[in-house]
Design a protein around this motif. Sequence first.
Motif, short mmCIF file in Angstrom:
data_model
loop_
_atom_site.label_atom_id
_atom_site.label_comp_id
_atom_site.label_asym_id
_atom_site.label_seq_id
_atom_site.Cartn_x
_atom_site.Cartn_y
_atom_site.Cartn_z
N TYR A 23 46.16 40.37 46.04
CA TYR A 23 47.38 40.23 45.24
C TYR A 23 47.32 41.13 44.01
O TYR A 23 48.29 41.84 43.69
N LEU A 24 46.18 41.13 43.31
CA LEU A 24 46.04 41.98 42.13
C LEU A 24 46.15 43.46 42.48
O LEU A 24 46.76 44.24 41.74
N THR A 25 45.59 43.84 43.61
CA THR A 25 45.68 45.23 44.04
C THR A 25 47.11 45.58 44.44
O THR A 25 47.58 46.69 44.17
N GLU A 26 47.81 44.63 45.05
CA GLU A 26 49.22 44.86 45.39
C GLU A 26 50.03 45.11 44.12
O GLU A 26 50.86 46.04 44.07
N LEU A 27 49.81 44.29 43.08
CA LEU A 27 50.50 44.51 41.81
C LEU A 27 50.15 45.89 41.24
O LEU A 27 51.02 46.61 40.75
N ASP A 28 48.87 46.24 41.33
CA ASP A 28 48.41 47.51 40.76
C ASP A 28 48.90 48.71 41.55
O ASP A 28 49.06 49.80 41.00
N SER A 29 49.16 48.51 42.82
CA SER A 29 49.63 49.63 43.65
C SER A 29 51.01 50.10 43.22
O SER A 29 51.38 51.25 43.43
N ALA A 30 51.78 49.19 42.59
CA ALA A 30 53.13 49.55 42.17
C ALA A 30 53.14 50.39 40.90
O ALA A 30 54.00 51.25 40.73
N ILE A 31 52.16 50.15 40.00
CA ILE A 31 52.22 50.82 38.70
C ILE A 31 50.87 51.39 38.24
O ILE A 31 50.75 51.87 37.11
N GLY A 32 49.86 51.33 39.10
CA GLY A 32 48.54 51.80 38.70
C GLY A 32 47.82 52.53 39.81
O GLY A 32 48.44 53.22 40.62
N ASP A 33 46.51 52.33 39.87
CA ASP A 33 45.67 53.04 40.84
C ASP A 33 45.36 52.23 42.10
O ASP A 33 44.54 52.65 42.92
N ALA A 34 45.98 51.06 42.23
CA ALA A 34 45.80 50.21 43.42
C ALA A 34 44.34 49.79 43.61
O ALA A 34 43.86 49.69 44.73
N ASP A 35 43.66 49.55 42.47
CA ASP A 35 42.24 49.17 42.59
C ASP A 35 41.85 47.98 41.70
O ASP A 35 40.68 47.61 41.64
N HIS A 36 42.81 47.39 40.99
CA HIS A 36 42.46 46.35 40.03
C HIS A 36 41.81 45.15 40.70
O HIS A 36 40.80 44.63 40.21
N GLY A 37 42.37 44.71 41.82
CA GLY A 37 41.80 43.56 42.51
C GLY A 37 40.40 43.83 43.02
O GLY A 37 39.48 43.02 42.82
N ALA A 38 40.22 44.96 43.65
CA ALA A 38 38.90 45.31 44.18
C ALA A 38 37.88 45.48 43.06
O ALA A 38 36.73 45.04 43.17
N ASN A 39 38.30 46.12 41.96
CA ASN A 39 37.39 46.33 40.85
C ASN A 39 36.96 45.01 40.21
O ASN A 39 35.77 44.80 39.92
N MET A 40 37.92 44.13 39.96
CA MET A 40 37.60 42.85 39.34
C MET A 40 36.74 41.99 40.26
O MET A 40 35.80 41.31 39.81
N ASP A 41 37.05 42.02 41.54
CA ASP A 41 36.25 41.26 42.50
C ASP A 41 34.82 41.78 42.53
O ASP A 41 33.85 40.99 42.45
N ARG A 42 34.65 43.07 42.59
CA ARG A 42 33.31 43.65 42.62
C ARG A 42 32.54 43.31 41.34
O ARG A 42 31.36 42.95 41.39
N GLY A 43 33.21 43.42 40.22
CA GLY A 43 32.54 43.15 38.95
C GLY A 43 32.08 41.71 38.84
O GLY A 43 30.94 41.44 38.42
N PHE A 44 32.92 40.78 39.23
CA PHE A 44 32.54 39.37 39.08
C PHE A 44 31.60 38.90 40.19
O PHE A 44 30.85 37.94 39.98
N GLN A 45 31.61 39.58 41.32
CA GLN A 45 30.56 39.29 42.30
C GLN A 45 29.20 39.73 41.76
O GLN A 45 28.17 39.08 42.01
N ALA A 46 29.19 40.81 40.98
CA ALA A 46 27.95 41.23 40.32
C ALA A 46 27.52 40.21 39.26
O ALA A 46 26.32 39.96 39.07
N VAL A 47 28.49 39.61 38.58
CA VAL A 47 28.17 38.55 37.62
C VAL A 47 27.57 37.34 38.35
O VAL A 47 26.59 36.74 37.88
N VAL A 48 28.13 36.98 39.50
CA VAL A 48 27.58 35.87 40.28
C VAL A 48 26.14 36.18 40.70
O VAL A 48 25.26 35.30 40.63
N ALA A 49 25.88 37.40 41.11
CA ALA A 49 24.51 37.79 41.48
C ALA A 49 23.59 37.64 40.28
O ALA A 49 22.44 37.18 40.41
N LEU A 50 24.08 38.01 39.10
CA LEU A 50 23.31 37.83 37.88
C LEU A 50 22.99 36.35 37.65
O LEU A 50 21.86 35.99 37.31
N LEU A 51 23.98 35.49 37.84
CA LEU A 51 23.79 34.05 37.65
C LEU A 51 22.78 33.49 38.65
O LEU A 51 22.02 32.57 38.32
N ASP A 52 22.80 34.04 39.86
CA ASP A 52 21.87 33.57 40.90
C ASP A 52 20.43 33.97 40.59
O ASP A 52 19.49 33.28 40.99
#
Length: 206
Positions: A23-52
Amino acid sequence: MGVDSFVNWLRDVAGSLHENAAYLTELDSAIGDADHGANMDRGFQAVVALLDETSFESADELLKKAGMTLVSKVGGASGPLYGTFFLRFGTALAGADLTPETIGKGLHAGVDGVLARGKAELGDKTMYDAWAPALTAYDDAVAGGADLGTALTAAAEAAAKGRDATTPLVARKGRASYLGERSAGHQDPGATSTTLILESAARTLA
């Protein structure tokens, strides 16, 4: 409230952003680089790995490390902005008792960091259009004697209204500003992810 509450918050944020990545990437595809959802997901999965992998003695240590992880793992503008938010939030909490008042100071410090990096103003069609009303609602709730859960719920609800109000705006900052008038009619992705983060806080930090 202790460090475990903030661990739960970050894990919940990661889950919410993963569920809403498309959904975030769909929003970003209209007015940005179409990567916001993927970027945020990747970043917070890295945070989860840190927590683990890591145990943290304090909330400020946890939030600062999470912020550094986001800066290094999230592409685009959102990594430095959200990374700075969590870094400044954590720094503000160092040595403080975790009360609604000190959490509020941390939120303000985090958003001040976002503004220092992004130079956005209210109405620019950015994440600040969600953060600004959220901070006002939080402060008003705490001033009225609200507990943390009530104040965070008020903040999340105000952020959602701010997010929705970005739709008719013409972007004045970021990639979306290149579109000029064509950026109107689209909800801002950053304001949307900000709202998800605050809704998660209301669920988990109460």
